[in-house]
Scaffold this motif. Sequence first.
Motif, PDB file in Angstrom:
ATOM      1  N   ALA A 120     -11.415  87.171 -37.151  1.00 54.95           N
ATOM      2  CA  ALA A 120     -11.785  86.589 -38.600  1.00 54.95           C
ATOM      3  C   ALA A 120     -12.165  85.331 -38.383  1.00 54.95           C
ATOM      4  CB  ALA A 120     -10.723  86.898 -39.581  1.00 54.95           C
ATOM      5  N   THR A 121     -13.288  84.819 -39.249  1.00 51.14           N
ATOM      6  CA  THR A 121     -13.913  83.534 -39.598  1.00 51.14           C
ATOM      7  C   THR A 121     -13.564  83.128 -41.080  1.00 51.14           C
ATOM      8  OG1 THR A 121     -15.565  82.030 -39.389  1.00 51.14           O
ATOM      9  CG2 THR A 121     -16.268  84.329 -39.726  1.00 51.14           C
ATOM     10  N   ASN A 122     -13.039  82.142 -41.201  1.00 48.71           N
ATOM     11  CA  ASN A 122     -12.855  81.550 -42.459  1.00 48.71           C
ATOM     12  C   ASN A 122     -14.021  80.507 -43.034  1.00 48.71           C
ATOM     13  OD1 ASN A 122     -11.196  80.896 -44.952  1.00 48.71           O
ATOM     14  ND2 ASN A 122     -11.239  78.685 -44.239  1.00 48.71           N
ATOM     15  N   THR A 123     -14.958  80.851 -42.246  1.00 49.75           N
ATOM     16  CA  THR A 123     -16.293  80.207 -42.818  1.00 49.75           C
ATOM     17  C   THR A 123     -16.573  80.286 -44.160  1.00 49.75           C
ATOM     18  OG1 THR A 123     -18.774  79.833 -42.547  1.00 49.75           O
ATOM     19  CG2 THR A 123     -17.903  82.090 -42.253  1.00 49.75           C
ATOM     20  N   ARG A 140     -15.057  94.697 -34.778  1.00 50.39           N
ATOM     21  CA  ARG A 140     -13.721  94.305 -35.282  1.00 50.39           C
ATOM     22  C   ARG A 140     -13.813  92.702 -35.675  1.00 50.39           C
ATOM     23  NH1 ARG A 140     -11.399  96.628 -30.509  1.00 50.39           N
ATOM     24  NH2 ARG A 140     -11.681  98.976 -31.103  1.00 50.39           N
ATOM     25  N   PHE A 141     -15.075  92.441 -36.163  1.00 47.59           N
ATOM     26  CA  PHE A 141     -15.240  90.925 -36.485  1.00 47.59           C
ATOM     27  C   PHE A 141     -15.519  90.797 -38.095  1.00 47.59           C
ATOM     28  CE2 PHE A 141     -17.012  86.844 -37.201  1.00 47.59           C
ATOM     29  CZ  PHE A 141     -16.398  85.997 -36.414  1.00 47.59           C
ATOM     30  N   VAL A 142     -14.694  89.933 -38.585  1.00 46.70           N
ATOM     31  CA  VAL A 142     -14.981  90.212 -40.177  1.00 46.70           C
ATOM     32  C   VAL A 142     -14.887  88.696 -40.730  1.00 46.70           C
ATOM     33  CG1 VAL A 142     -12.604  90.418 -40.472  1.00 46.70           C
ATOM     34  CG2 VAL A 142     -14.033  91.203 -41.985  1.00 46.70           C
ATOM     35  N   GLY A 143     -15.294  88.401 -41.909  1.00 46.37           N
ATOM     36  CA  GLY A 143     -15.348  87.246 -42.450  1.00 46.37           C
ATOM     37  C   GLY A 143     -13.939  87.105 -43.433  1.00 46.37           C
ATOM     38  N   LEU A 144     -13.097  86.143 -43.725  1.00 43.94           N
ATOM     39  CA  LEU A 144     -11.894  86.083 -44.581  1.00 43.94           C
ATOM     40  C   LEU A 144     -11.870  84.776 -44.990  1.00 43.94           C
ATOM     41  CD1 LEU A 144      -9.775  88.329 -44.563  1.00 43.94           C
ATOM     42  CD2 LEU A 144      -8.526  87.167 -42.740  1.00 43.94           C
ATOM     43  N   HIS A 145     -12.452  84.716 -46.199  1.00 43.95           N
ATOM     44  CA  HIS A 145     -12.609  83.147 -46.694  1.00 43.95           C
ATOM     45  C   HIS A 145     -11.477  82.989 -47.861  1.00 43.95           C
ATOM     46  CE1 HIS A 145     -15.582  80.913 -49.544  1.00 43.95           C
ATOM     47  NE2 HIS A 145     -14.985  79.957 -48.838  1.00 43.95           N
ATOM     48  N   PHE A 146     -10.951  82.002 -47.523  1.00 39.06           N
ATOM     49  CA  PHE A 146      -9.816  81.565 -48.177  1.00 39.06           C
ATOM     50  C   PHE A 146     -10.211  80.349 -49.194  1.00 39.06           C
ATOM     51  CE2 PHE A 146      -7.600  83.621 -45.131  1.00 39.06           C
ATOM     52  CZ  PHE A 146      -6.496  83.997 -45.591  1.00 39.06           C
ATOM     53  N   PHE A 147      -9.668  80.001 -50.431  1.00 38.94           N
ATOM     54  CA  PHE A 147      -9.887  78.753 -51.044  1.00 38.94           C
ATOM     55  C   PHE A 147      -9.044  77.804 -51.057  1.00 38.94           C
ATOM     56  CE2 PHE A 147     -13.757  80.500 -53.231  1.00 38.94           C
ATOM     57  CZ  PHE A 147     -13.896  81.761 -52.589  1.00 38.94           C
ATOM     58  N   ASN A 148      -9.576  76.696 -51.290  1.00 39.54           N
ATOM     59  CA  ASN A 148      -8.715  75.433 -50.981  1.00 39.54           C
ATOM     60  C   ASN A 148      -8.336  75.028 -52.581  1.00 39.54           C
ATOM     61  OD1 ASN A 148      -7.743  73.064 -50.293  1.00 39.54           O
ATOM     62  ND2 ASN A 148      -9.715  72.182 -49.763  1.00 39.54           N
ATOM     63  N   PRO A 149      -6.966  74.678 -52.667  1.00 40.80           N
ATOM     64  CA  PRO A 149      -5.833  74.892 -51.736  1.00 40.80           C
ATOM     65  C   PRO A 149      -5.144  76.131 -51.377  1.00 40.80           C
ATOM     66  CG  PRO A 149      -5.110  74.001 -53.651  1.00 40.80           C
ATOM     67  CD  PRO A 149      -6.268  74.047 -53.947  1.00 40.80           C
ATOM     68  N   VAL A 150      -5.187  76.604 -50.188  1.00 45.80           N
ATOM     69  CA  VAL A 150      -4.842  77.864 -49.660  1.00 45.80           C
ATOM     70  C   VAL A 150      -3.375  78.576 -50.572  1.00 45.80           C
ATOM     71  CG1 VAL A 150      -4.412  79.345 -48.017  1.00 45.80           C
ATOM     72  CG2 VAL A 150      -6.096  77.835 -47.724  1.00 45.80           C
TER      73      VAL A 150
END
Length: 389
Positions: A120-123, A140-150
């Motif tokens: 996964a990429t957090n781009t 099996r590749f996916v985007g996993l986008h977290f927000f700041n502050p995690v």
Amino acid sequence: MQIDKIRNVAILGAGAMGHGIAQVFAQAGYDTIIRDVKQEFLDNAILKIGASLDFLVSKKSITPEEKEAILTKRIRTTLDTRAAVGDAQLVIEAVPELLDLKRKIFREVSAMAPEDAILATNTSTMSITDIAGAVALPGRFVGLHFFNPVTKMKLVEIIRGEHTENQCMDVMTAVVQKIKKVPVSVLKDAPGFIVNRINAPNQALMNAILDEGKIRPDEIDTTMKRMGIPMGPFELADFVGIDVFCHTLEYYAEKLSPDYKPGKVLHELMASGRLGMKSGQGIYKWNGEKAMIDSSKPSTDISPKEFLAIQLNEAIKVFKEGIARSTQEIDQAVVHGMRAFAGPFALCAGMTPAQMTEPLTQLQKRFKLDIFTPEPELVDGSFKKFSTN
Ligand code: 3HC
């Protein structure tokens, strides 16, 4: 890969996002390993996680024993990529937003991680499909986008690349729920996904305001905060980083419209290393984690009404382009990704089309930015009939 097979999670990058992601996984019981290129980055990450866990102990959210277990047993660090990913079932990359760097890292990881691992990429903006081009099994590749502050932001966008398998999306949804975050699926791999895309034209407005030089950022931030928004937009840009802000605008300029090109003021901030909170100076001076904002004079020129109209107009595009499943999910993403009290569709439900289109038309004329052109469904009000579930 099944959800219950995921035990070991490797995080690539120990920066603001990487160490926060490692912490939330470790808090949820996962064995977590952080990899970075310098020992001092890893040490710094552990210090920050320790301080955040101390806060949770002080709030009695966790016991001192749990803190110890998380820090000493569930989080490890390494400088070696193979040691990090060799027995990981989930690898999450959180390195700087440079496409070539991400692809280089994934080329290596793809050869070193177990074949069935999810990568996964957090781009925050880039094409998942472009990055996935570097791996052997893009299903099996996916985007996993977290927000700041995690640790404090609830939203995680799960982005489907062109080749991502349904099962991979389902497993990631379950994992995000397990780490006590709110998952929202992004159905189409488009720049900025949902939340960042909706905010993109507001970033272009901020860029234009800085270059115009008529309104001070303090004035706008003061007005926004008086409306109950946790951080004003300029404060948030400093908080996330002027470098991130600029790179994001450059990416949108290439992929969405030249209207997004960063202007003179942002270039000056970059050239002089005034990158926001992390360098103690950006648009504002920072004292630790506090921006020095003069809140004596709110803006009477541009106000939350303009920012909201822009946000709704872009949210309409996001819905029409099939990036999000429903207007309700768009609102949910904004609430949890920005700690807003409601999303643009809910906030504008009772407004007339003219109340929304007038500010857009004025801004379009004033700053000569076509991205503010009102969408036809905003002009005739038919966006209110978009599906809501
Ligand atoms: N683990 C879990 N929860 C934690 C925690 C931890 N270590 N530390 C704090 N929390 C919880 C607190 O208990 C509190 O929970 P509650 O709201 O349920 O009571 C919540 O997190 C907020 O904590 P604080 O009260 O300490 O936070 P503040 O009130 O000081 O607010 C802030 C700080 C959350 C940063 C707030 O100013 C804010 O929301 N700012 C806007 C942030 C934002 O919009 N971020 C998105 C940026 S864009 C982005 O990230 C996209 C990327 O692609 C660039």
